[in-house]
Write a protein that holds these residues in place. Sequence first.
Motif, PDB file in Angstrom:
ATOM      1  N   SER A 163       0.843  -1.193   0.000  1.00 46.16           N
ATOM      2  CA  SER A 163       0.000   0.000   0.000  1.00 46.16           C
ATOM      3  C   SER A 163       0.884   1.252   0.000  1.00 46.16           C
ATOM      4  O   SER A 163       2.071   1.185   0.300  1.00 46.16           O
ATOM      5  N   ARG A 165       1.579   5.693   0.418  1.00 46.23           N
ATOM      6  CA  ARG A 165       1.298   6.907   1.171  1.00 46.23           C
ATOM      7  C   ARG A 165       1.964   8.095   0.490  1.00 46.23           C
ATOM      8  O   ARG A 165       3.007   7.961  -0.130  1.00 46.23           O
ATOM      9  N   GLU A 245       5.821   8.757  -1.141  1.00 49.40           N
ATOM     10  CA  GLU A 245       6.990   8.699  -0.263  1.00 49.40           C
ATOM     11  C   GLU A 245       8.254   8.233  -0.977  1.00 49.40           C
ATOM     12  O   GLU A 245       9.347   8.725  -0.706  1.00 49.40           O
ATOM     13  N   LYS A 265      -1.035  11.490   7.538  1.00 51.71           N
ATOM     14  CA  LYS A 265      -0.896  10.624   6.362  1.00 51.71           C
ATOM     15  C   LYS A 265      -2.083   9.667   6.242  1.00 51.71           C
ATOM     16  O   LYS A 265      -2.491   9.041   7.219  1.00 51.71           O
ATOM     17  N   LYS A 266      -2.573   9.538   5.028  1.00 57.91           N
ATOM     18  CA  LYS A 266      -3.660   8.601   4.762  1.00 57.91           C
ATOM     19  C   LYS A 266      -3.114   7.384   4.037  1.00 57.91           C
ATOM     20  O   LYS A 266      -2.422   7.508   3.038  1.00 57.91           O
ATOM     21  N   LYS A 267      -3.426   6.196   4.577  1.00 61.75           N
ATOM     22  CA  LYS A 267      -2.988   4.963   3.932  1.00 61.75           C
ATOM     23  C   LYS A 267      -3.835   4.724   2.681  1.00 61.75           C
ATOM     24  O   LYS A 267      -5.059   4.808   2.725  1.00 61.75           O
ATOM     25  N   SER A 270      -2.741  -0.148  -2.922  1.00 63.83           N
ATOM     26  CA  SER A 270      -1.523  -0.368  -3.707  1.00 63.83           C
ATOM     27  C   SER A 270      -1.818  -0.095  -5.176  1.00 63.83           C
ATOM     28  O   SER A 270      -2.958   0.138  -5.583  1.00 63.83           O
ATOM     29  N   VAL A 300       4.067  -1.482   4.722  1.00 63.79           N
ATOM     30  CA  VAL A 300       4.316  -0.047   4.836  1.00 63.79           C
ATOM     31  C   VAL A 300       4.406   0.306   6.314  1.00 63.79           C
ATOM     32  O   VAL A 300       3.579  -0.100   7.118  1.00 63.79           O
ATOM     33  N   SER A 301       5.456   1.051   6.688  1.00 66.31           N
ATOM     34  CA  SER A 301       5.625   1.437   8.074  1.00 66.31           C
ATOM     35  C   SER A 301       4.563   2.436   8.498  1.00 66.31           C
ATOM     36  O   SER A 301       4.074   3.220   7.689  1.00 66.31           O
ATOM     37  N   ASN A 302       4.210   2.397   9.781  1.00 69.44           N
ATOM     38  CA  ASN A 302       3.199   3.326  10.308  1.00 69.44           C
ATOM     39  C   ASN A 302       3.821   4.698  10.574  1.00 69.44           C
ATOM     40  O   ASN A 302       4.990   4.812  10.808  1.00 69.44           O
TER      41      ASN A 302
END
Length: 302
Positions: A163, A165, A245, A265-267, A270, A300-302
Amino acid sequence: MSQLRLDSLEIFEDVVRCGGFRAAALGRGVSSSAISQSISALEEALSIRLLNRTTRSVAPTEAGEQLLERLGPALHDIRTAIDDLNQLRERPSGSVRINTPGPAADHVLCPLAFEFMKMYPDVNVEIVSDAAIVDIVKQGFDAGVRFGNQLAQDMIAMPLGPSLRYAIVASPDYLRERGRPDSPRDLLQHDCIRRRFPGGTMVTWTFEKDGDEVEITPQGRLTLSSAHHERQAAIAGSGIAHLFEDYVLADLEQGSVIELLSDWKKKLPSWYLYYPNRRHTSAAMRAFLDYIRHREWPPVSN
């Protein structure tokens, strides 16, 4: 009737699909004059004009339309028959053509294709970067890549990477001069670097925090259509940029840009690779699909 060459029929289909001799020539790696000669020879062999030519475009005549209607399925059957023989080879061969937006090509599809081609040296890959929505079947592509899983019902879609961002970034010089926004709505008081889609609409920026979603239409003096140019503009201090990113990870580490509003940030979904459900899939394309299915995407890191 003069002798008819079957390859000239395929060239005729390419010219109509590409919209001109030059584009068809580029796709085949030959000169425009060679394409023109092939079409002239075909029209002479059939004793009928197939294309109306102007200085800006070519279009099929009524006879050309009729031939094209019958020709498409026939050429497809020939390609299928040849590809069925390809299944007997130890290594797949052939070509894979994919239409994709630039960001997906930059960070997902090209790295995948480079790796895939090392594993399958007999397969050719063509990647066409295009942000516009196209009919991949009509344009002669094996597959397309688009953002999210919202595609036509007759298409099969599979995730292509993790996914996504967006990052909101600006240069240290810009922030020293203009200050730092504390919320998405503060961006309306800043010089934002805007992006225009190929269809003419402007990109909106969406944010999310603790269930609160905010969408803004950024304002600014600079409007671009390329993520690469937006990144350059942000580094140069021309404004605040809204980029995936992946485009700015190295810049953030080097300090040439600073991330803003990271807690908003909105997730996002993909990228998805999609391809026709009701169409023969070539051995080369099947190998590429199988290669993607066995990939493990990093979270994806938070």
